[in-house]
Design a protein around this motif. Structure first.
Motif, PDB file in Angstrom:
ATOM      1  N   ASP A 116      28.598  43.894 -11.148  1.00  0.00           N
ATOM      2  CA  ASP A 116      29.315  44.510 -10.177  1.00  0.00           C
ATOM      3  C   ASP A 116      28.925  45.956 -10.015  1.00  0.00           C
ATOM      4  OD1 ASP A 116      32.626  44.176 -10.359  1.00  0.00           O
ATOM      5  OD2 ASP A 116      32.305  46.225  -9.570  1.00  0.00           O
ATOM      6  N   ASP A 117      29.027  46.219  -9.006  1.00  0.00           N
ATOM      7  CA  ASP A 117      28.002  47.422  -8.252  1.00  0.00           C
ATOM      8  C   ASP A 117      28.959  48.609  -9.092  1.00  0.00           C
ATOM      9  OD1 ASP A 117      30.273  46.581  -6.319  1.00  0.00           O
ATOM     10  OD2 ASP A 117      29.494  47.994  -4.803  1.00  0.00           O
ATOM     11  N   HIS A 118      30.635  49.203  -9.854  1.00  0.00           N
ATOM     12  CA  HIS A 118      30.800  49.709  -9.913  1.00  0.00           C
ATOM     13  C   HIS A 118      30.685  49.352 -11.285  1.00  0.00           C
ATOM     14  CE1 HIS A 118      32.503  49.534  -5.941  1.00  0.00           C
ATOM     15  NE2 HIS A 118      33.048  50.262  -6.210  1.00  0.00           N
TER      16      HIS A 118
ATOM     17  N   ARG B 279      32.664  47.937 -14.794  1.00  0.00           N
ATOM     18  CA  ARG B 279      32.059  46.411 -15.838  1.00  0.00           C
ATOM     19  C   ARG B 279      32.254  47.602 -17.288  1.00  0.00           C
ATOM     20  NH1 ARG B 279      27.491  48.255 -12.714  1.00  0.00           N
ATOM     21  NH2 ARG B 279      26.312  49.686 -14.493  1.00  0.00           N
TER      22      ARG B 279
ATOM     23  N   HIS C   3      24.321  46.387 -10.977  1.00  0.00           N
ATOM     24  CA  HIS C   3      24.801  46.343  -9.993  1.00  0.00           C
ATOM     25  C   HIS C   3      24.449  46.561  -8.830  1.00  0.00           C
ATOM     26  CE1 HIS C   3      20.947  49.378 -10.578  1.00  0.00           C
ATOM     27  NE2 HIS C   3      21.534  48.906  -8.548  1.00  0.00           N
TER      28      HIS C   3
ATOM     29  N   LEU D 121      30.534  37.971 -12.737  1.00  0.00           N
ATOM     30  CA  LEU D 121      29.751  38.784 -11.331  1.00  0.00           C
ATOM     31  C   LEU D 121      30.633  38.921  -9.815  1.00  0.00           C
ATOM     32  CD1 LEU D 121      27.384  37.051  -8.657  1.00  0.00           C
ATOM     33  CD2 LEU D 121      28.410  35.515 -10.309  1.00  0.00           C
ATOM     34  N   ASP D 122      30.286  40.434  -9.308  1.00  0.00           N
ATOM     35  CA  ASP D 122      31.355  40.002  -8.174  1.00  0.00           C
ATOM     36  C   ASP D 122      30.478  39.613  -7.084  1.00  0.00           C
ATOM     37  OD1 ASP D 122      33.503  41.045  -6.402  1.00  0.00           O
ATOM     38  OD2 ASP D 122      32.572  43.146  -6.175  1.00  0.00           O
TER      39      ASP D 122
ATOM     40  N   LEU E 151      28.298  42.147  -3.452  1.00  0.00           N
ATOM     41  CA  LEU E 151      26.825  42.363  -4.202  1.00  0.00           C
ATOM     42  C   LEU E 151      26.512  43.977  -3.216  1.00  0.00           C
ATOM     43  CD1 LEU E 151      26.465  40.917  -7.099  1.00  0.00           C
ATOM     44  CD2 LEU E 151      27.673  42.940  -7.233  1.00  0.00           C
TER      45      LEU E 151
ATOM     46  N   SER F 264      35.853  39.250  -8.674  1.00  0.00           N
ATOM     47  CA  SER F 264      36.334  39.687  -7.525  1.00  0.00           C
ATOM     48  C   SER F 264      37.561  40.217  -7.176  1.00  0.00           C
ATOM     49  CB  SER F 264      35.855  38.927  -6.311  1.00  0.00           C
ATOM     50  OG  SER F 264      36.262  39.791  -5.363  1.00  0.00           O
TER      51      SER F 264
ATOM     52  N   LYS G 141      39.795  40.199 -10.088  1.00  0.00           N
ATOM     53  CA  LYS G 141      40.259  41.677 -10.701  1.00  0.00           C
ATOM     54  C   LYS G 141      41.305  41.105 -11.305  1.00  0.00           C
ATOM     55  CE  LYS G 141      35.378  42.996  -9.193  1.00  0.00           C
ATOM     56  NZ  LYS G 141      34.825  44.497  -8.837  1.00  0.00           N
TER      57      LYS G 141
END
Length: 232
Positions: free
Chosen positions: A21-23, A27, A45, A64-65, A68, A100, A122
């Motif tokens: 996840d990019d945040h 995470r 990320h 995984l989101d 990304l 997601s 999420k």
């Protein structure tokens, strides 16, 4: 009942997981909420770091989101789907579970077509995510209730198209199919060569053979052909 369910969850065999996840805050929060029976063995990320970590660690499950960031993500796809396409061939025992904020039909169907075994939102609790991870690790498919219909609609309607596409694909060798999919996703000849560890000249030869066998005249027609048959 909830306490009994939680105890049963903790008693399950350990599942090794990579979280993508990019945040970083998300995470960290997710790791804290997961059951003790889930061991986070890696984090990433973006697309590139995810592919690297997943192939290095070979976890049981990748959480995984869908959206990304990443370099060279083909138009019309998502970063999450691209992670699966790039990493999955190197880790055949790993299963992918999308987690997601998006509940759009195109995101759900796209990542499932790429190879994910499930898709949850999420808004799910830590216990729900933990149960989904265990289910996917055990070979089951898992979807948030409102998302399951998207998958049934998309794949039910695609049965006839898939059979027709399979007949056409039988004309191509395994290597020609690999080249076809990469070219149709927008890869340049040099990028295909690097991805498959072959020469650019060999890529050109394969593309010519693919176009001839499918009776197409250009790579643009090839992209349209592959999209129409949901091969990307």
């Amino acid at each position: 009942m909830a306490e009994a369910s939680d105890r049963a969850l903790e008693a399950r065999p350990t599942v090794r997981v990579v979280v993508v996840d990019d945040h970083s805050i998300f995470r960290s929060g997710l790791k804290a909420d997961l059951a003790d029976s889930i061991e986070v063995v890696g984090e990433a990320h973006d697309v590139e770091s995810a592919v690297r970590v997943v192939t290095d660690v070979a976890p049981d499950v990748v959480l995984l989101d869908v959206h990304l960031p990443g370099l060279a993500v083909p138009a019309g796809t998502t970063g999450g789907a691209e992670v699966i396409r790039r990493a999955a061939p190197s880790v055949p025992g790993t299963r992918f579970l999308a987690l997601s904020v998006s509940d759009k039909a195109e995101d759900v169907v796209g990542v499932i077509r790429a190879g994910a075994r499930g898709y949850i939102t999420k808004g799910s609790s830590g216990a729900d995510v933990s149960r989904a991870v265990h289910a996917v690790a055990g070979g089951d498919a898992v979807f948030s209730p409102k998302l399951a219909g998207f998958v049934l609609d998309a794949f039910g309607a695609a049965v006839g198209e898939t059979a027709a596409a399979s007949d056409e694909l039988d004309r191509l060798s395994a290597r020609e199919q690999e080249v076809m999919r990469l070219i149709a996703r927008g890869y340049a000849y040099k990028e295909v060569a690097a991805e498959l560890f072959i020469s650019t000249k060999t890529v050109e030869t394969h593309v010519s053979a693919v176009l001839r066998k499918l009776q197409l005249s250009s790579r643009h027609e090839l992209t349209a052909w592959a999209n129409a048959r949901r091969l990307l």
